[in-house]
Design a protein around this motif. Sequence first.
Motif, PDB file in Angstrom:
ATOM      1  N   LEU A  48      12.532 -41.121 -53.078  1.00 40.01           N
ATOM      2  CA  LEU A  48      12.973 -40.891 -51.714  1.00 40.01           C
ATOM      3  C   LEU A  48      12.314 -40.007 -51.014  1.00 40.01           C
ATOM      4  O   LEU A  48      11.906 -40.470 -49.510  1.00 40.01           O
ATOM      5  CB  LEU A  48      14.453 -40.335 -51.709  1.00 40.01           C
ATOM      6  N   ARG A  49      11.824 -39.130 -51.252  1.00 41.49           N
ATOM      7  CA  ARG A  49      11.017 -38.181 -50.577  1.00 41.49           C
ATOM      8  C   ARG A  49       9.983 -37.316 -51.515  1.00 41.49           C
ATOM      9  O   ARG A  49      10.410 -36.957 -52.722  1.00 41.49           O
ATOM     10  CB  ARG A  49      11.735 -37.442 -49.651  1.00 41.49           C
ATOM     11  N   VAL A  50       8.884 -36.797 -50.859  1.00 39.35           N
ATOM     12  CA  VAL A  50       8.008 -36.103 -51.854  1.00 39.35           C
ATOM     13  C   VAL A  50       7.541 -34.851 -50.616  1.00 39.35           C
ATOM     14  O   VAL A  50       7.323 -35.040 -49.726  1.00 39.35           O
ATOM     15  CB  VAL A  50       6.558 -36.661 -52.328  1.00 39.35           C
ATOM     16  N   ALA A  51       7.418 -33.498 -51.539  1.00 42.30           N
ATOM     17  CA  ALA A  51       6.808 -32.441 -50.754  1.00 42.30           C
ATOM     18  C   ALA A  51       5.696 -32.096 -51.529  1.00 42.30           C
ATOM     19  O   ALA A  51       5.589 -31.859 -52.710  1.00 42.30           O
ATOM     20  CB  ALA A  51       7.687 -31.502 -50.614  1.00 42.30           C
ATOM     21  N   ALA A  52       4.348 -31.931 -50.949  1.00 48.00           N
ATOM     22  CA  ALA A  52       3.272 -31.647 -51.677  1.00 48.00           C
ATOM     23  C   ALA A  52       2.671 -30.361 -51.039  1.00 48.00           C
ATOM     24  O   ALA A  52       1.987 -30.587 -49.969  1.00 48.00           O
ATOM     25  CB  ALA A  52       2.267 -32.925 -51.646  1.00 48.00           C
ATOM     26  N   ALA A  53       2.416 -29.278 -51.699  1.00 47.20           N
ATOM     27  CA  ALA A  53       1.867 -27.931 -51.189  1.00 47.20           C
ATOM     28  C   ALA A  53       0.599 -27.806 -52.210  1.00 47.20           C
ATOM     29  O   ALA A  53       0.827 -27.650 -53.395  1.00 47.20           O
ATOM     30  CB  ALA A  53       2.692 -26.831 -51.237  1.00 47.20           C
ATOM     31  N   HIS A  54      -0.631 -27.718 -51.276  1.00 44.73           N
ATOM     32  CA  HIS A  54      -1.883 -27.630 -51.999  1.00 44.73           C
ATOM     33  C   HIS A  54      -2.427 -26.487 -51.372  1.00 44.73           C
ATOM     34  O   HIS A  54      -2.746 -26.510 -50.374  1.00 44.73           O
ATOM     35  CB  HIS A  54      -2.808 -28.859 -52.008  1.00 44.73           C
ATOM     36  N   ASP A  55      -3.161 -25.558 -52.069  1.00 44.86           N
ATOM     37  CA  ASP A  55      -3.944 -24.521 -51.639  1.00 44.86           C
ATOM     38  C   ASP A  55      -5.398 -24.881 -51.850  1.00 44.86           C
ATOM     39  O   ASP A  55      -6.005 -25.143 -52.959  1.00 44.86           O
ATOM     40  CB  ASP A  55      -3.654 -23.221 -52.469  1.00 44.86           C
ATOM     41  N   LEU A  56      -6.017 -25.377 -50.838  1.00 44.92           N
ATOM     42  CA  LEU A  56      -7.595 -25.849 -50.819  1.00 44.92           C
ATOM     43  C   LEU A  56      -8.495 -24.805 -50.301  1.00 44.92           C
ATOM     44  O   LEU A  56      -9.631 -25.131 -50.068  1.00 44.92           O
ATOM     45  CB  LEU A  56      -7.458 -27.011 -49.985  1.00 44.92           C
ATOM     46  N   GLY A  57      -8.083 -23.811 -50.307  1.00 47.98           N
ATOM     47  CA  GLY A  57      -8.837 -22.679 -49.629  1.00 47.98           C
ATOM     48  C   GLY A  57      -8.967 -22.382 -48.260  1.00 47.98           C
ATOM     49  O   GLY A  57      -8.623 -21.542 -47.639  1.00 47.98           O
ATOM     50  N   LYS A  58      -9.564 -23.467 -47.661  1.00 46.53           N
ATOM     51  CA  LYS A  58      -9.613 -23.644 -46.156  1.00 46.53           C
ATOM     52  C   LYS A  58      -9.962 -25.264 -45.872  1.00 46.53           C
ATOM     53  O   LYS A  58     -10.788 -25.783 -46.433  1.00 46.53           O
ATOM     54  CB  LYS A  58     -10.725 -22.710 -45.555  1.00 46.53           C
ATOM     55  N   ALA A  59      -9.294 -25.471 -44.888  1.00 47.07           N
ATOM     56  CA  ALA A  59      -9.130 -26.941 -44.831  1.00 47.07           C
ATOM     57  C   ALA A  59     -10.498 -27.192 -43.589  1.00 47.07           C
ATOM     58  O   ALA A  59     -10.329 -26.564 -42.566  1.00 47.07           O
ATOM     59  CB  ALA A  59      -8.172 -27.663 -44.143  1.00 47.07           C
ATOM     60  N   ILE A  60     -11.419 -28.086 -43.908  1.00 47.40           N
ATOM     61  CA  ILE A  60     -12.513 -28.259 -43.039  1.00 47.40           C
ATOM     62  C   ILE A  60     -12.047 -29.053 -41.855  1.00 47.40           C
ATOM     63  O   ILE A  60     -12.354 -28.989 -40.578  1.00 47.40           O
ATOM     64  CB  ILE A  60     -13.781 -28.823 -43.588  1.00 47.40           C
ATOM     65  N   ASN A  61     -11.389 -30.254 -42.323  1.00 50.67           N
ATOM     66  CA  ASN A  61     -10.713 -31.040 -41.421  1.00 50.67           C
ATOM     67  C   ASN A  61      -9.413 -31.207 -41.731  1.00 50.67           C
ATOM     68  O   ASN A  61      -9.082 -31.941 -43.019  1.00 50.67           O
ATOM     69  CB  ASN A  61     -11.433 -32.462 -41.513  1.00 50.67           C
TER      70      ASN A  61
END
Length: 769
Positions: free
Chosen positions: A635-648
């Motif tokens: 039904l739904r998904v929540a996705a949390a990711h630590d990527l350091g810093k998003a360039i874009n």
Amino acid sequence: MAYKVVNTPQIRVDSLAKVTGQEKYAADYSFPGMLCGKVLRAKFPHALISKVDVQEALKLKGVHAVLIAQDIPGSKKIGAVIEDQDVLSGEKVRFLGDGVALVAAESMEIAERALELIKVEYEPLPGVFDPLEALKPGAPLLHPEKGDNIVNHHRVRKGDVKEGFARSEIVLEREYRTQFVEHSYIEPEACIAIPAPDLKGVQVLGSIQNPFSTRKMVARALNLELNRVQITQTTLGGSFGGKDEVMYIMAARAAMLALKTGKPVKMVNTREESFIESYKRHPYYMHYKVGATRDGKLQAMEIYIVADAGAYASQSPFVTWRSTVQATGPYEIPHVKTDVLAVYTNNTYTGAMRGFGSPQVIFAVESLMDELAHELNMDPVELRRINIFRQGSITATGQKLDDHVVSLEEVMDKALSAINYREKIGQKSEGPIKRGVGFAISFRGCSLGAEGLDYANALISAQADGSIYISTGVSDNGGGLKTVLSQIVAEELGVPISDITVNVVDTAFVPDGGPAVASRSTIMGGNATRNAAISLREKLVEAMASLWGVPHEEIGVGEGKFFHIKNPDLSLSFSKVVEEALRMGIAPLAYGTYVAPQVTWDEELGQGNAYFTYVYGCQAAEVEVDLETGKVRVLRVAAAHDLGKAINLKTAEGQIYGGVAMGLGYGLLEEVEIQEGYTRTLNFDTYLVPTSCDVPQVTPIIVENPDPYGPYGAKSLGEPTNELLAAAIANAIFQACGRRIRELPLTPERVLLGRSLREKKGRRASEIK
């Protein structure tokens, strides 16, 4: 620090050409006199070749060449790690996708007719199709010279597991299996080989993921020096790790035909040929044993994993090595014993695919954690809080996590909050439709780690009109790297992105940047590109300081110009700065390199600093399960990711959406069926991938804790987004109805809607003391 271009949403530089159909892919290219190349593949998954007769095929009008293994001028075997794969099989075939002969003809129809005229005599051999059976004494050997079917065996030894289990108040044992998975790129494998008299060699254009690796393999097969082989990457219509070894082989075969005929030769796999020949994601057999105290503190974990490598080693040694590092999950465990083997079988060979050995083990260890929580009558969240990595934690491989932000609790809390986990956990419903919510967490090493030397290079060249070229061997396989690199250069040189062009990866003209694998493109290629941009900026600043007679530290850069900080009226546009530099005899170009920080590894004990930094993620899913039909709907998904810093920022969100969609397919829909070595799934009519109707509402959560090693603090995101959802879905189903996917009814409705092939055998070995 506030950035002007980095850490902002930017339109991808290649988007317009792709959405308007102007982009050219490998199969779109055509050259005068070009021939069609085709491959005759094996009829048996394991057989000796007694004789190959090509005489009738050579007589067919329009046929220009027919080649067999004896015609290979160089090495007959190639491989990224172990050279065990035949360019063409001359003595024995080991899986159904092996090539036995090549044809170059004036049309596809003639080439296919010529293949029918080639007569091959086989002596079928007993095959082995289960990796556990392949380990047994007396099993058929795929490569007899090795003495057994083991490709590699990786280990981790930490503490004493016997002591750990003795201290445990509960012990669980579980078995898990995963399936063969197809990469499912829209564009099948394709390349064109062109004789290159100026090189005294050959040029190959194609949908090639790693041009420099491909050049090495083609050169070996053709017995040519590297500078006689030019590999030019065309735009890739998808890869996900799938256009590596299969493209080595295709490029080598096309090059052989081109040099034999003196004409360009195009090879394009049909979808059916691609399903049969291309490597897949590894199926894993995983046995886990875990011990814990009654209050949930993990004491010991013993893991035994066998990966089905198929007929050839491919990337199995590296894929299974990553599994070794991540097999215990992101948890502090004092006593660990892990054994991970890759084993030859007569199935389609397996290799790199997005996630690279982590989706399998995350599915297992995260399922195990929920089952342990159930046995302890404990909240799965609290069980994880007790055991997760924190600042200064020691991993199973003995690495102290102290030089970057360990954000496991942060990503877990944000994902669970976004999906309203506390409100939905344990929800009750009448009737056969049940709802549940589950989640999974992970840590993942960035870039290659201890797999080998990790470096990247880049060259930036400003033109007389102020436009800029970026040249690097780190290729954009469709993930948006060209845009990311353009943003980095725009940030450092103060120019608009529209003035920047990222050159195609061509081994004759750009420096080797290492392979586009392991989610390393931004952290490695971005660092090299940034270093080159900084060097060019400093060179131009020195030129302007000399021109204006001021200290170089008083020169500012931004908004398309160089200016005197104390007297802003004294300024020049970037194009004028380049003109002045050229007039002064200063070349407006700079080279940048980046070598990854040192890592260590003891192969015998599986101890060391496996990666120089890590990323952390959590995905949570809410599902609906029909207990009568077995149908599962996410039904739904929540996705949390630590990527350091998003360039874009937009590209980062796109990676999350794409990773979630692939994870959904892995968990519920996708499987390549291979029976006794014969591929039964041959096209997308029977191989089910998620459609827009299947993908649920996704909440992407970008967590930023800048990393000291990444450009502007950026790390990795492409693969972490793909490794969690299958486990989260499985846990949501378990929470909803107390069953694993394999235990649900297998009705026609469920078969049509797709099912997970993951298995869980619940041997209740729980012992509460």
